[in-house]
Design a protein around this motif. Structure first.
Motif, PDB file in Angstrom:
ATOM      1  N   VAL A 123     -47.503 -52.823  61.361  1.00 29.36           N
ATOM      2  CA  VAL A 123     -46.936 -52.011  62.563  1.00 29.36           C
ATOM      3  C   VAL A 123     -47.854 -52.212  63.837  1.00 29.36           C
ATOM      4  CG1 VAL A 123     -46.824 -49.729  63.374  1.00 29.36           C
ATOM      5  CG2 VAL A 123     -45.864 -50.244  60.907  1.00 29.36           C
ATOM      6  N   HIS A 124     -49.248 -52.227  63.663  1.00 29.26           N
ATOM      7  CA  HIS A 124     -50.094 -52.442  64.660  1.00 29.26           C
ATOM      8  C   HIS A 124     -50.589 -53.779  65.085  1.00 29.26           C
ATOM      9  CE1 HIS A 124     -50.588 -47.901  64.639  1.00 29.26           C
ATOM     10  NE2 HIS A 124     -50.718 -48.039  63.179  1.00 29.26           N
ATOM     11  N   GLY A 125     -49.929 -54.749  64.180  1.00 30.65           N
ATOM     12  CA  GLY A 125     -50.115 -56.298  64.715  1.00 30.65           C
ATOM     13  C   GLY A 125     -51.555 -56.768  64.344  1.00 30.65           C
ATOM     14  N   MET A 165     -42.424 -52.102  69.987  1.00 32.93           N
ATOM     15  CA  MET A 165     -42.637 -50.680  70.178  1.00 32.93           C
ATOM     16  C   MET A 165     -43.080 -50.341  71.801  1.00 32.93           C
ATOM     17  SD  MET A 165     -41.686 -49.365  67.502  1.00 32.93           S
ATOM     18  CE  MET A 165     -40.610 -50.604  67.245  1.00 32.93           C
ATOM     19  N   LYS A 166     -43.731 -51.494  72.284  1.00 34.42           N
ATOM     20  CA  LYS A 166     -44.164 -51.139  73.705  1.00 34.42           C
ATOM     21  C   LYS A 166     -42.724 -51.239  74.787  1.00 34.42           C
ATOM     22  CE  LYS A 166     -48.849 -53.052  73.373  1.00 34.42           C
ATOM     23  NZ  LYS A 166     -49.773 -54.103  73.575  1.00 34.42           N
ATOM     24  N   LYS A 178     -47.962 -59.486  66.170  1.00 37.72           N
ATOM     25  CA  LYS A 178     -47.591 -58.504  67.189  1.00 37.72           C
ATOM     26  C   LYS A 178     -46.357 -58.298  67.590  1.00 37.72           C
ATOM     27  CE  LYS A 178     -52.460 -58.655  69.261  1.00 37.72           C
ATOM     28  NZ  LYS A 178     -52.831 -57.324  68.530  1.00 37.72           N
ATOM     29  N   HIS A 222     -44.116 -56.446  66.204  1.00 39.42           N
ATOM     30  CA  HIS A 222     -43.557 -55.079  65.950  1.00 39.42           C
ATOM     31  C   HIS A 222     -44.284 -54.199  67.063  1.00 39.42           C
ATOM     32  CE1 HIS A 222     -43.672 -51.085  64.647  1.00 39.42           C
ATOM     33  NE2 HIS A 222     -42.311 -51.320  63.719  1.00 39.42           N
ATOM     34  N   SER A 223     -45.578 -54.460  67.361  1.00 40.63           N
ATOM     35  CA  SER A 223     -46.143 -53.695  68.345  1.00 40.63           C
ATOM     36  C   SER A 223     -45.719 -54.021  69.721  1.00 40.63           C
ATOM     37  CB  SER A 223     -47.674 -53.832  68.324  1.00 40.63           C
ATOM     38  OG  SER A 223     -47.984 -55.197  68.391  1.00 40.63           O
ATOM     39  N   ASP A 224     -45.431 -55.290  70.026  1.00 40.50           N
ATOM     40  CA  ASP A 224     -44.582 -55.642  71.320  1.00 40.50           C
ATOM     41  C   ASP A 224     -43.355 -55.147  71.436  1.00 40.50           C
ATOM     42  OD1 ASP A 224     -46.777 -57.014  71.964  1.00 40.50           O
ATOM     43  OD2 ASP A 224     -45.811 -58.967  71.377  1.00 40.50           O
TER      44      ASP A 224
END
Length: 236
Positions: A181-183, A197-198, A191, A193-195
């Motif tokens: 989740v946090h890359g 989410m951004k 990254k 997933h984290s990208d």
């Protein structure tokens, strides 16, 4: 105590088509809090492909007042007996991010036995129709990341027309899931997933969205010729 269940089953084409327009699980089923009937999809598959929408493979995500209510449904109701021919896992609630209507998130939360215990994640979104192309552009790389991740034991997506999209994944450990989740995983392009989410925070894709985390408590049946996806879990 409330429990959740996630079911996978292959059904006849005629029944699958009917299910596209109406949930075969009656809303008035005794002990049922809420359920979603969805068509299974292969994570990361091309949009226009036979593996994107597996019309005869369905996923049911349901919440029950207690385990006895689920047992009664599976034994006594016509569609419940169909579900027993597939696979399902029973789940106790751990954590929630976001909100989704229909389900009643319990105040009581359970915990894993230890850091090496498996964990289940379910996401559900009610999409903004005009945001779907942008969602697919950002979402498919994430689907591939989850699908190919060495920490997953089983993963898939599902859809309910016109605008419900969901994912389901079983992880070997909670740490492997949160690292993804946090890359921070060792996978290529970690990254993704984290990208995504951004991008969601910049401009939301959804009317409603939630990520739910669960402790698996029991697993039943076969899916795609395999049983016991979850190690060290006592099957019933």
């Amino acid at each position: 105590m409330n429990i959740f269940s996630y079911h996978l089953v292959k059904i006849p084409y005629s029944l699958a088509i009917k299910g596209l327009f109406s949930n075969p699980i009656d809303k008035k089923t005794e002990g049922l809090i809420h359920s979603e009937y969805m068509t299974a999809m292969t994570l990361g598959s091309p949009i226009m492909s036979s593996s994107r929408f597996l019309i005869k493979q369905v996923a049911i995500f349901a919440q029950w007042e207690n385990e006895n209510a689920l047992e009664s449904y599976l034994k006594e109701e016509k569609f419940g007996k169909i579900l027993t021919k597939g696979w399902h896992v029973r789940l106790e609630f751990m954590r929630e991010w976001g909100k989704i209507s229909g389900y009643k998130i319990p105040e009581q939360k359970t915990k894993l036995e230890n850091k090496a215990s498996p964990v289940v994640a379910v996401t559900i979104a009610r999409m903004k129709p005009f945001a779907i192309p942008r969602f697919l552009r950002w979402g498919r790389p994430v689907e591939k990341l989850v699908r190919d991740h060495t920490g997953t034991l089983l993963s898939l997506a599902s859809i309910k027309f016109p605008n419900i999209v969901s994912t389901f994944s079983i992880w070997k450990t909670e740490k492997e899931m949160t690292n993804m989740v946090h890359g921070h995983s060792d996978m290529p392009k970690p990254k993704r997933h984290s990208d995504a989410m951004k991008e969601r925070e910049r401009k939301n894709f959804h009317f409603e969205f939630t990520t739910l985390r669960f402790k698996p408590i029991a697993e039943f049946g076969f899916w795609n010729g395999q049983e016991s996806y979850i190690p060290n879990l006592k099957n019933k």
